[in-house]
Write an enzyme that holds these catalytic residues in place. Structure first.
Site, PDB file in Angstrom:
ATOM      1  N   ASP A 115       0.877  -1.172   0.000  1.00  0.00           N
ATOM      2  CA  ASP A 115       0.000   0.000   0.000  1.00  0.00           C
ATOM      3  C   ASP A 115       0.907   1.211   0.000  1.00  0.00           C
ATOM      4  OD1 ASP A 115      -2.863   0.794   0.000  1.00  0.00           O
ATOM      5  OD2 ASP A 115      -2.165   2.019   1.678  1.00  0.00           O
ATOM      6  N   SER A 116       0.619   2.118  -0.916  1.00  0.00           N
ATOM      7  CA  SER A 116       1.557   3.207  -1.140  1.00  0.00           C
ATOM      8  C   SER A 116       0.823   4.482  -1.504  1.00  0.00           C
ATOM      9  CB  SER A 116       2.539   2.814  -2.257  1.00  0.00           C
ATOM     10  OG  SER A 116       1.845   2.232  -3.343  1.00  0.00           O
TER      11      SER A 116
END
Ligand SMILES: O=P(O)(O)OP(=O)(O)OP(=O)(O)OC[C@H]1O[C@@H](n2cnc3c(O)ncnc32)[C@H](O)[C@@H]1O
Ligand SMILES: [Mg+2]
Length: 208
Positions: free
Chosen positions: A76-77
């Site tokens: 997740d970025s």
């Protein structure tokens, strides 16, 4: 210690992110077969509703491991912009709405930063990578890439906000992370850093 023949599941719907992850994993955890969402039966993918990158990465990897029975990895970025108090952050993919359009997200961000002077256009990418084994082993690491948001989109590499982002490492040339070679991005990126940190842990868990 061998990981040969091991299979892992990569829980992501973003083809360009997947390509980056597979490229980096192939270098650091070789001989592992990486399966994607197209290789497994459909399952209910969780809403990414946590307040942190770590929380969302864990949600995705846990759901993947539970559904497939395979050791699973998820990323997740997002982009955290100083002048926006860290936003878009975990909302990066959906910043201009749920249709998740990179162009719409970039146009909205440019508009929001229109009056922000060059001296206050600092930002950083963050990436949390979660690794979840069916036996319940969980590991999460985070990587960052600092830089600045420019005033027009440049480049055709990478994905997402890369066209607007000049990494600090490229401040002199002014190249965006969409204008550098893929392996140059991997060397300095939030994702490259996080995956290189987790790779030895993944290899050790798989060799158990
Ligand atoms: O959740 P999955 O299915 O993996 O795919 P996604 O695209 O929704 O991924 P995220 O929820 O992690 O959202 C990350 C968003 O942040 C941005 N982003 C993350 N890493 C980036 C990078 O290396 N370069 C440019 N933009 C990036 C981009 O807009 C992504 O859509
Ligand atoms: Mg997502």
């Amino acid at each position: 210690m061998s990981t040969e023949g091991a299979r892992i599941f990569l829980a992501s719907r973003n083809a360009k992110k997947i390509a980056e992850m597979e490229r980096i994993l192939a270098e650091h955890v070789p001989d592992v077969q990486v399966l994607g969402l197209d290789d497994v039966d459909d399952y209910d993918e969780p809403a990414e509703d946590e307040a942190t990158f770590e929380g969302n990465a864990l949600l995705k990897a846990r759901a993947g491991a539970a559904a497939t029975g395979l050791p699973s990895i998820a990323d997740d970025s997002g982009l955290c912009v100083d002048a926006l108090n860290g936003m878009p952050g975990v909302l990066s993919a959906r910043w201009a709405g749920r249709m998740k359009s990179d162009t719409a997200n970039n146009e909205l961000l440019l508009d929001q930063l229109h009056d922000v002077p060059d001296a206050r256009r600092g930002a950083h990418f963050r990436c949390a990578v979660a690794w979840v084994m069916p036996d319940g082993t969980e590991r999460v690491v985070e990587g960052r890439m600092p830089g600045r948001v420019i005033r027009e989109m440049r480049g055709s590499g990478g994905f997402g906000y890369d066209v607007l982002f000049v990494p600090d490492e490229y401040a002199t040339s002014g190249l965006t992370s969409a204008e550098i070679l893929p392996q140059e991005k991997d060397r300095i990126s939030h994702r490259g850093r996080a995956l290189r940190e987790i790779a030895p842990l993944v290899a050790a868990d798989l060799a158990q």
